[in-house]
Scaffold this active site. Structure first.
Site, PDB file in Angstrom:
ATOM      1  N   ASN A  33      13.603  -6.214  -2.119  1.00 25.64           N
ATOM      2  CA  ASN A  33      13.688  -5.047  -1.244  1.00 25.64           C
ATOM      3  C   ASN A  33      15.021  -4.901  -0.543  1.00 25.64           C
ATOM      4  O   ASN A  33      15.189  -4.037   0.308  1.00 25.64           O
ATOM      5  CB  ASN A  33      12.548  -5.089  -0.225  1.00 25.64           C
ATOM      6  N   THR A  54       6.073  -0.030 -11.269  1.00 26.66           N
ATOM      7  CA  THR A  54       7.431   0.033 -10.705  1.00 26.66           C
ATOM      8  C   THR A  54       7.955  -1.405 -10.639  1.00 26.66           C
ATOM      9  O   THR A  54       8.419  -1.926 -11.643  1.00 26.66           O
ATOM     10  CB  THR A  54       7.459   0.719  -9.320  1.00 26.66           C
ATOM     11  N   LYS A 100      -1.548  -0.013 -10.139  1.00 30.81           N
ATOM     12  CA  LYS A 100      -0.227  -0.577  -9.901  1.00 30.81           C
ATOM     13  C   LYS A 100      -0.116  -0.893  -8.414  1.00 30.81           C
ATOM     14  O   LYS A 100      -0.820  -0.295  -7.595  1.00 30.81           O
ATOM     15  CB  LYS A 100       0.876   0.376 -10.325  1.00 30.81           C
ATOM     16  N   THR A 129      -5.237   2.764  -2.750  1.00 31.76           N
ATOM     17  CA  THR A 129      -4.077   1.913  -2.951  1.00 31.76           C
ATOM     18  C   THR A 129      -2.983   2.699  -3.641  1.00 31.76           C
ATOM     19  O   THR A 129      -3.116   3.880  -3.874  1.00 31.76           O
ATOM     20  CB  THR A 129      -4.421   0.691  -3.787  1.00 31.76           C
ATOM     21  N   GLU A 131       5.184  -8.225  -4.299  1.00 35.31           N
ATOM     22  CA  GLU A 131       6.598  -8.497  -4.565  1.00 35.31           C
ATOM     23  C   GLU A 131       6.968  -9.898  -4.087  1.00 35.31           C
ATOM     24  O   GLU A 131       6.784 -10.231  -2.924  1.00 35.31           O
ATOM     25  CB  GLU A 131       7.475  -7.445  -3.877  1.00 35.31           C
TER      26      GLU A 131
END
Lengths: 403, 403
Positions: free
Chosen positions: B398, B153, B179, B190, B276
């Site tokens: 985000n 993603t 991922k 996870t 991220e």
């Protein structure tokens, strides 16, 4: 009850018989910023306190916890710029020296002096500077204003309020001041909060009521999930208002309880609103939970979710992130029964999306205060928590060198 | 044991008898990005899985947990771009439809097909697009490469590895792909991880070993403290290597265990490293703890502290924030006995600052990997956790609208 917010109300020096003052003693690198403050009552007070549950509690917290065993105090000396934490035996001696210097200035027993520190962790206090500074303090009954500024660190503004009400027909005041900003996720109290009243209050009842008020206010806020080593909330009651001492069965006990809750929730919300880098206050109501503990857990989990805090910043009604935080919280729920509201817009019913208009949901994310309501529909318990959004400003404030 | 990282090793299709493929079926708004992937074994496999402990588990997680009761599976169909979570009864039907479509393509029993979804929460899957997409999939034994990309993603890169070793003198391979990126704080597994092997393995032993490996790898990483609704780790073992089935007393059991731990820790670290917005991997070793649980708690608390994550970004050796996170973790400690190291520089001894050189401590904060070691000196237990720094990049990723 009157709510007083203007500087002429003096906050912690608003009740009868309190004086305060502050000075720049050179702990902070900017020599013009006040970093030392003292609050004193003309007479010894009944005192109550709640403190961080951290296992690495700072020296001043340990000192306060010990001295409050007797439920009596008369003064509090506070420095900002240095937390006096992870400072070992020397740190504990320095905390005691701060209180001894304040006691000498005031001519009172040092056992009646409490102390607090806030700032960087892991450095010894510049104790000589503090002792010199204490000697130069001037205390006045208008000093509550300067006091509310001197205890700040990265806060963008002071948090303070004065309340006035009647007990036994006597005018009673409750003054309060707090600091917050970063490392905010109290589990027993908040960063620093001082409350004063001229009411006469029974010691055990005062401690009980303070704990209950803190549980529903400071213990329900979060900026970043980091519990501090120095969280302290102290309430002094000097009895100068002349009322009959308050206790559980006193006919006006509820009036004081209501004032105390109003004060602590107001200050707690102000801390959340002024979180480092924050631009939005979020209020999370959980209802229909199967226990009070579950409702509290779920409400706090949402305020603690960085990914949801970012959605707030983006004014993005991405309520799926609320579902993830709720699911991770450990709170009992049924996936097919919970409802989610952003402001007044219901975005999920029975655990799945409603036919809401995206624009309406997004409109609920605008503005400085966002209200999230989740009804779990499995019980009758509820809780409210407060938090803030997460912005690049938080990163920036906490990324700079501490040297 | 050989460690293989190049694309010609094919990862999950490296062991004998596995094929995979992927396609862009139109779930993601960018129509060129693959968002549907299928992994299949030529023969039915012994299968094990660990999943999120969230109370708002997604439909595909519920499906996998049910189908894995029999410890057998042959294929996994995965979509990215939509989590199929908070989607109620229709979501559960759609998860079943995905597996039925894959079973039809493969000509196998749909009960042998597992499924996963990752992406936005709260929207129904575009199931017709997925069913159309499945019909067009081409599966090859080189497909592990495409597969590792299609499940991503917001990840900036795939996480994957192949290991090769001998069991009973037979060459066995273990392939893995994962991922991660955001909403990473697994409590059971996870985000998504798929492991394949051609070893023959006893079903109960496989589940036990997977759980143990996951506990020390994926369950010890955090990007942002947000546990996901879709966390899944699935291991397929098709037995085509021809070894005697592995179990606790098999003479080569330790070889497989070691390979599995190496694989899961590698993939977990890669997820943390690619958090991220992250630019630094942090490894936290806690030693001298009074229990394994305490060591784990303390190590994770440090990876979870936003204020410390920001210090990493600023390359600021502000170890007081480690002390605060440690104190808040609930781990037993003695304030006068713990030591703190940044890299190889000891910054605290016996709970207080050493006479370290600031420049040396700062140098330990540079570079892409930071190692923090804390010795509590009160017991003999230890744990390691992995996390990353917190940057404006996380906020940015985000904060954007999900629409």
């Amino acid at each position: 009850m009157s709510d007083l917010y203007s500087e002429s109300d003096y906050y912690v020096t608003a009740p009868q018989g309190y004086r305060a003052g502050s000075i720049a003693c050179g702990i902070k690198s900017n020599a013009t910023i006040h970093d030392l403050a003292l609050l004193v009552s003309d007479v010894p007070c009944i005192a109550a306190g709640t403190f961080t549950t951290s296992s690495t509690r700072a020296a001043p917290v340990l000192l306060c916890q010990e001295r409050l065993h007797g439920h009596r105090a008369q003064a509090i000396i506070i420095n900002s710029g240095n937390a006096n934490c992870a400072t070992g035996e020397q740190g504990r001696k320095n905390a005691a020296r701060m209180t001894a210097a304040a006691a000498a200035l005031l001519g009172i027993d040092k056992k009646l002096v409490l102390c607090s520190s806030t700032g960087i962790i892991g450095r010894q206090l510049p104790i000589e500077k503090i002792e010199q500074g204490i000697k130069q303090l001037t205390l006045t009954s208008e000093g509550g204003v300067a006091f509310s500024n001197a205890i700040l660190t990265t806060d963008s503004r002071p948090k303070r309020m004065t309340l006035e009400f009647l007990i036994d027909g006597k005018t009673v005041r409750l003054g309060g001041v707090a600091k917050g900003s970063g490392m905010i996720c109290p589990q027993m109290a908040t960063m620093l909060c001082y409350l004063t009243t001229d009411a006469a209050i029974d010691a055990d009842w005062l401690q009980q009521e303070l704990q209950l008020a803190v549980d529903d206010s400071f213990n329900m806020i979060s900026v970043d999930g980091d519990m501090s080593t120095n969280d302290s909330c102290i309430l002094l009651a000097n009895g100068l208002a002349g009322n009959q001492p308050l206790h559980e069965a006193h006919p006006d006990a509820a009036i004081f309880r209501q004032a105390l809750r109003k004060m602590t929730i107001y200050l707690a919300r102000e801390i959340a609103r002024d979180g480092e880098g924050a631009t939005k206050l979020m209020t999370v109501h959980i209802q229909g939970a199967s226990s009070r503990e579950d409702a509290r857990k779920a409400a706090r989990a949402i305020t603690l979710s960085p990914i949801w805090q970012c959605a707030l910043t983006g004014e993005d009604p991405n309520w799926g992130r609320l579902v993830a935080a709720l699911g991770a919280s450990g709170c009992a729920l049924r996936q097919e029964s919970f409802d989610v509201f952003l402001g007044s817009i219901q975005v999920a019913k029975g655990g799945v999306a409603t036919e809401y208009e995206f624009e309406q949901a997004q409109a609920a994310m605008l503005g400085p205060e966002i209200i999230i309501t989740i009804d779990l529909h499995i019980g009758s318990h509820q809780a409210t928590a407060w938090g803030c959004n997460l912005t690049a400003g938080y990163i920036e404030e906490n990324t700079v060198y501490h040297r």
